[in-house]
Design a protein around this motif. Structure first.
Motif, PDB file in Angstrom:
ATOM      1  N   SER A   1     -34.345 -35.284  44.690  1.00 58.22           N
ATOM      2  CA  SER A   1     -33.010 -34.940  44.193  1.00 58.22           C
ATOM      3  C   SER A   1     -32.198 -34.353  45.334  1.00 58.22           C
ATOM      4  O   SER A   1     -32.701 -33.537  46.111  1.00 58.22           O
ATOM      5  CB  SER A   1     -33.100 -33.925  43.067  1.00 58.22           C
ATOM      6  OG  SER A   1     -33.791 -34.478  41.981  1.00 58.22           O
ATOM      7  N   VAL A   2     -30.931 -34.760  45.413  1.00 61.01           N
ATOM      8  CA  VAL A   2     -30.026 -34.263  46.443  1.00 61.01           C
ATOM      9  C   VAL A   2     -28.786 -33.733  45.733  1.00 61.01           C
ATOM     10  O   VAL A   2     -28.139 -34.461  44.984  1.00 61.01           O
ATOM     11  CB  VAL A   2     -29.631 -35.387  47.427  1.00 61.01           C
ATOM     12  CG1 VAL A   2     -28.678 -34.858  48.471  1.00 61.01           C
ATOM     13  CG2 VAL A   2     -30.849 -36.012  48.048  1.00 61.01           C
ATOM     14  N   ASP A   3     -28.483 -32.460  45.957  1.00 58.45           N
ATOM     15  CA  ASP A   3     -27.282 -31.835  45.388  1.00 58.45           C
ATOM     16  C   ASP A   3     -26.339 -31.509  46.542  1.00 58.45           C
ATOM     17  O   ASP A   3     -26.759 -30.960  47.564  1.00 58.45           O
ATOM     18  CB  ASP A   3     -27.628 -30.547  44.640  1.00 58.45           C
ATOM     19  CG  ASP A   3     -28.514 -30.799  43.427  1.00 58.45           C
ATOM     20  OD1 ASP A   3     -28.358 -31.862  42.803  1.00 58.45           O
ATOM     21  OD2 ASP A   3     -29.350 -29.931  43.108  1.00 58.45           O
ATOM     22  N   PHE A   4     -25.062 -31.842  46.359  1.00 53.39           N
ATOM     23  CA  PHE A   4     -24.073 -31.501  47.377  1.00 53.39           C
ATOM     24  C   PHE A   4     -22.719 -31.273  46.721  1.00 53.39           C
ATOM     25  O   PHE A   4     -22.457 -31.728  45.619  1.00 53.39           O
ATOM     26  CB  PHE A   4     -23.982 -32.579  48.469  1.00 53.39           C
ATOM     27  CG  PHE A   4     -23.636 -33.944  47.970  1.00 53.39           C
ATOM     28  CD1 PHE A   4     -22.313 -34.367  47.904  1.00 53.39           C
ATOM     29  CD2 PHE A   4     -24.634 -34.823  47.570  1.00 53.39           C
ATOM     30  CE1 PHE A   4     -22.001 -35.625  47.446  1.00 53.39           C
ATOM     31  CE2 PHE A   4     -24.326 -36.091  47.123  1.00 53.39           C
ATOM     32  CZ  PHE A   4     -23.000 -36.493  47.055  1.00 53.39           C
ATOM     33  N   ARG A   5     -21.877 -30.543  47.438  1.00 55.59           N
ATOM     34  CA  ARG A   5     -20.533 -30.213  46.968  1.00 55.59           C
ATOM     35  C   ARG A   5     -19.521 -30.732  47.987  1.00 55.59           C
ATOM     36  O   ARG A   5     -19.805 -30.760  49.186  1.00 55.59           O
ATOM     37  CB  ARG A   5     -20.346 -28.707  46.848  1.00 55.59           C
ATOM     38  CG  ARG A   5     -21.180 -28.059  45.818  1.00 55.59           C
ATOM     39  CD  ARG A   5     -21.002 -26.538  45.901  1.00 55.59           C
ATOM     40  NE  ARG A   5     -21.949 -25.877  45.053  1.00 55.59           N
ATOM     41  CZ  ARG A   5     -21.635 -25.277  43.908  1.00 55.59           C
ATOM     42  NH1 ARG A   5     -20.390 -25.250  43.513  1.00 55.59           N
ATOM     43  NH2 ARG A   5     -22.556 -24.708  43.184  1.00 55.59           N
ATOM     44  N   PHE A   6     -18.376 -31.082  47.482  1.00 53.97           N
ATOM     45  CA  PHE A   6     -17.275 -31.447  48.368  1.00 53.97           C
ATOM     46  C   PHE A   6     -15.961 -31.303  47.618  1.00 53.97           C
ATOM     47  O   PHE A   6     -15.927 -31.239  46.390  1.00 53.97           O
ATOM     48  CB  PHE A   6     -17.448 -32.858  48.945  1.00 53.97           C
ATOM     49  CG  PHE A   6     -17.355 -33.956  47.927  1.00 53.97           C
ATOM     50  CD1 PHE A   6     -16.164 -34.640  47.729  1.00 53.97           C
ATOM     51  CD2 PHE A   6     -18.461 -34.329  47.173  1.00 53.97           C
ATOM     52  CE1 PHE A   6     -16.073 -35.650  46.800  1.00 53.97           C
ATOM     53  CE2 PHE A   6     -18.380 -35.346  46.248  1.00 53.97           C
ATOM     54  CZ  PHE A   6     -17.180 -36.006  46.055  1.00 53.97           C
ATOM     55  N   THR A   7     -14.897 -31.263  48.369  1.00 55.78           N
ATOM     56  CA  THR A   7     -13.552 -31.171  47.807  1.00 55.78           C
ATOM     57  C   THR A   7     -12.776 -32.395  48.279  1.00 55.78           C
ATOM     58  O   THR A   7     -12.738 -32.685  49.477  1.00 55.78           O
ATOM     59  CB  THR A   7     -12.847 -29.886  48.289  1.00 55.78           C
ATOM     60  OG1 THR A   7     -13.663 -28.776  47.919  1.00 55.78           O
ATOM     61  CG2 THR A   7     -11.482 -29.751  47.681  1.00 55.78           C
ATOM     62  N   SER A   8     -12.210 -33.111  47.327  1.00 58.33           N
ATOM     63  CA  SER A   8     -11.436 -34.305  47.678  1.00 58.33           C
ATOM     64  C   SER A   8     -10.555 -34.696  46.504  1.00 58.33           C
ATOM     65  O   SER A   8     -10.541 -34.035  45.477  1.00 58.33           O
ATOM     66  CB  SER A   8     -12.375 -35.459  48.041  1.00 58.33           C
ATOM     67  OG  SER A   8     -13.013 -35.938  46.874  1.00 58.33           O
ATOM     68  N   ASN A   9      -9.881 -35.811  46.671  1.00 58.42           N
ATOM     69  CA  ASN A   9      -9.060 -36.320  45.575  1.00 58.42           C
ATOM     70  C   ASN A   9      -9.865 -37.361  44.779  1.00 58.42           C
ATOM     71  O   ASN A   9     -10.989 -37.727  45.147  1.00 58.42           O
ATOM     72  CB  ASN A   9      -7.744 -36.895  46.086  1.00 58.42           C
ATOM     73  CG  ASN A   9      -7.948 -38.040  47.059  1.00 58.42           C
ATOM     74  OD1 ASN A   9      -8.977 -38.707  47.049  1.00 58.42           O
ATOM     75  ND2 ASN A   9      -6.968 -38.261  47.917  1.00 58.42           N
ATOM     76  N   TYR A  10      -9.264 -37.838  43.722  1.00 54.55           N
ATOM     77  CA  TYR A  10      -9.946 -38.776  42.820  1.00 54.55           C
ATOM     78  C   TYR A  10     -10.299 -40.087  43.534  1.00 54.55           C
ATOM     79  O   TYR A  10     -11.362 -40.657  43.309  1.00 54.55           O
ATOM     80  CB  TYR A  10      -9.065 -39.043  41.594  1.00 54.55           C
ATOM     81  CG  TYR A  10      -9.656 -40.053  40.660  1.00 54.55           C
ATOM     82  CD1 TYR A  10     -10.742 -39.729  39.856  1.00 54.55           C
ATOM     83  CD2 TYR A  10      -9.147 -41.347  40.596  1.00 54.55           C
ATOM     84  CE1 TYR A  10     -11.308 -40.669  39.004  1.00 54.55           C
ATOM     85  CE2 TYR A  10      -9.707 -42.292  39.750  1.00 54.55           C
ATOM     86  CZ  TYR A  10     -10.782 -41.953  38.951  1.00 54.55           C
ATOM     87  OH  TYR A  10     -11.333 -42.875  38.121  1.00 54.55           O
ATOM     88  N   MET A  11      -9.417 -40.580  44.393  1.00 49.18           N
ATOM     89  CA  MET A  11      -9.673 -41.844  45.092  1.00 49.18           C
ATOM     90  C   MET A  11     -10.896 -41.738  46.013  1.00 49.18           C
ATOM     91  O   MET A  11     -11.680 -42.675  46.115  1.00 49.18           O
ATOM     92  CB  MET A  11      -8.439 -42.279  45.891  1.00 49.18           C
ATOM     93  CG  MET A  11      -7.277 -42.718  45.001  1.00 49.18           C
ATOM     94  SD  MET A  11      -7.737 -43.976  43.776  1.00 49.18           S
ATOM     95  CE  MET A  11      -8.063 -45.355  44.813  1.00 49.18           C
ATOM     96  N   MET A  12     -11.067 -40.597  46.667  1.00 48.02           N
ATOM     97  CA  MET A  12     -12.239 -40.424  47.534  1.00 48.02           C
ATOM     98  C   MET A  12     -13.516 -40.344  46.705  1.00 48.02           C
ATOM     99  O   MET A  12     -14.559 -40.864  47.111  1.00 48.02           O
ATOM    100  CB  MET A  12     -12.076 -39.199  48.413  1.00 48.02           C
ATOM    101  CG  MET A  12     -11.007 -39.368  49.469  1.00 48.02           C
ATOM    102  SD  MET A  12     -10.885 -37.946  50.525  1.00 48.02           S
ATOM    103  CE  MET A  12     -11.995 -38.415  51.816  1.00 48.02           C
TER     104      MET A  12
ATOM    105  N   LYS B   1      -6.698 -26.437  41.022  1.00 53.24           N
ATOM    106  CA  LYS B   1      -6.291 -25.243  41.791  1.00 53.24           C
ATOM    107  C   LYS B   1      -5.225 -25.667  42.800  1.00 53.24           C
ATOM    108  O   LYS B   1      -4.225 -24.988  42.969  1.00 53.24           O
ATOM    109  CB  LYS B   1      -7.479 -24.632  42.526  1.00 53.24           C
ATOM    110  CG  LYS B   1      -8.353 -23.781  41.637  1.00 53.24           C
ATOM    111  CD  LYS B   1      -9.400 -23.097  42.480  1.00 53.24           C
ATOM    112  CE  LYS B   1     -10.282 -22.231  41.611  1.00 53.24           C
ATOM    113  NZ  LYS B   1     -11.349 -21.599  42.382  1.00 53.24           N
ATOM    114  N   GLN B   2      -5.495 -26.753  43.463  1.00 56.87           N
ATOM    115  CA  GLN B   2      -4.506 -27.348  44.348  1.00 56.87           C
ATOM    116  C   GLN B   2      -4.188 -28.717  43.753  1.00 56.87           C
ATOM    117  O   GLN B   2      -5.103 -29.439  43.356  1.00 56.87           O
ATOM    118  CB  GLN B   2      -5.055 -27.505  45.765  1.00 56.87           C
ATOM    119  CG  GLN B   2      -5.310 -26.203  46.470  1.00 56.87           C
ATOM    120  CD  GLN B   2      -5.885 -26.446  47.860  1.00 56.87           C
ATOM    121  OE1 GLN B   2      -6.268 -27.541  48.200  1.00 56.87           O
ATOM    122  NE2 GLN B   2      -5.905 -25.386  48.659  1.00 56.87           N
ATOM    123  N   PRO B   3      -2.959 -29.090  43.683  1.00 53.36           N
ATOM    124  CA  PRO B   3      -2.607 -30.360  43.048  1.00 53.36           C
ATOM    125  C   PRO B   3      -3.294 -31.545  43.737  1.00 53.36           C
ATOM    126  O   PRO B   3      -3.235 -31.702  44.945  1.00 53.36           O
ATOM    127  CB  PRO B   3      -1.083 -30.451  43.215  1.00 53.36           C
ATOM    128  CG  PRO B   3      -0.627 -29.068  43.511  1.00 53.36           C
ATOM    129  CD  PRO B   3      -1.783 -28.361  44.134  1.00 53.36           C
TER     130      PRO B   3
END
Length: 186
Positions: free
Chosen positions: A131-142, A169-171
């Motif tokens: 199992s690999v868990d990761f977090r990221f911040t991006s837009n819907y297209m990414m 939080k950020q548009p």
């Protein structure tokens, strides 16, 4: 015919009677022998028919078994091809999985820094799961591009869970946590 016998003398009549009796006895003997042989031939024909039916049944069963065996052989070939091309190698699972994930992240254009690995033994067989868990911040297209990249990858990678940590939080930006599963064989 009677007149013909009248022309014979007594000695010739007795000889003809003896010859007739011998011929009659021979005919009866042949008749009994032929009846016995006819019964024997009938039994042999019935046995032959039963044997031929058994042969046909065995032939059909054999063909079914051959088809089933061929199916298993094809399945073994398919499994060997799957092992070679889609499973990760058990000895190099960490290295291969990290390289694969880096390729996927690069192809999707997503920067990921926080990756956690967890190993799980599956109940049946020798297939294991990472199992690999990761977090990221991006837009819907990414996110969509990342999921498409994972889906198109030839290795067995499965998106187990997508958690939206923060929406709005950020548009246009999403904070996402994804759990992937990779499979390897010991």
């Amino acid at each position: 015919m009677k007149e013909l016998f009248n022309l014979l003398n007594l000695k010739e009549r007795r000889a003809a009677a003896v010859v007739g009796a011998v011929l009659g006895a021979g005919a009866l003997l042949l008749l009994f022998a032929s009846i016995r042989e006819h019964r024997s031939a009938s039994r042999a024909a019935a046995e032959l028919q039963a044997i031929e039916q058994n042969y046909q049944i065995l032939s059909r069963t054999r063909n079914e078994v051959k088809k089933e065996w061929q199916g298993w052989m094809d399945a073994q070939k398919d499994m060997a091809a799957l092992r070679a091309g889609h499973f990760f190698e058990g000895k190099k699972i960490t290295q291969d999985l990290r390289l694969t994930l880096q390729q996927i992240f690069d192809a999707a254009g997503i920067p990921v820094t926080d990756i956690a690995y967890g190993y799980t033994e599956l109940v049946k067989g020798s297939v294991q799961k990472v199992s690999v868990d990761f977090r990221f911040t991006s837009n819907y297209m990414m996110l969509k591009r990342l999921l498409d990249t994972i889906e198109r990858h030839p290795r067995f990678l499965h998106v187990e869970k997508i958690d939206f940590q923060s929406i709005g939080k950020q548009p246009g930006l999403l904070e996402i946590k994804i759990s992937l599963a990779g499979y390897y064989e010991n």
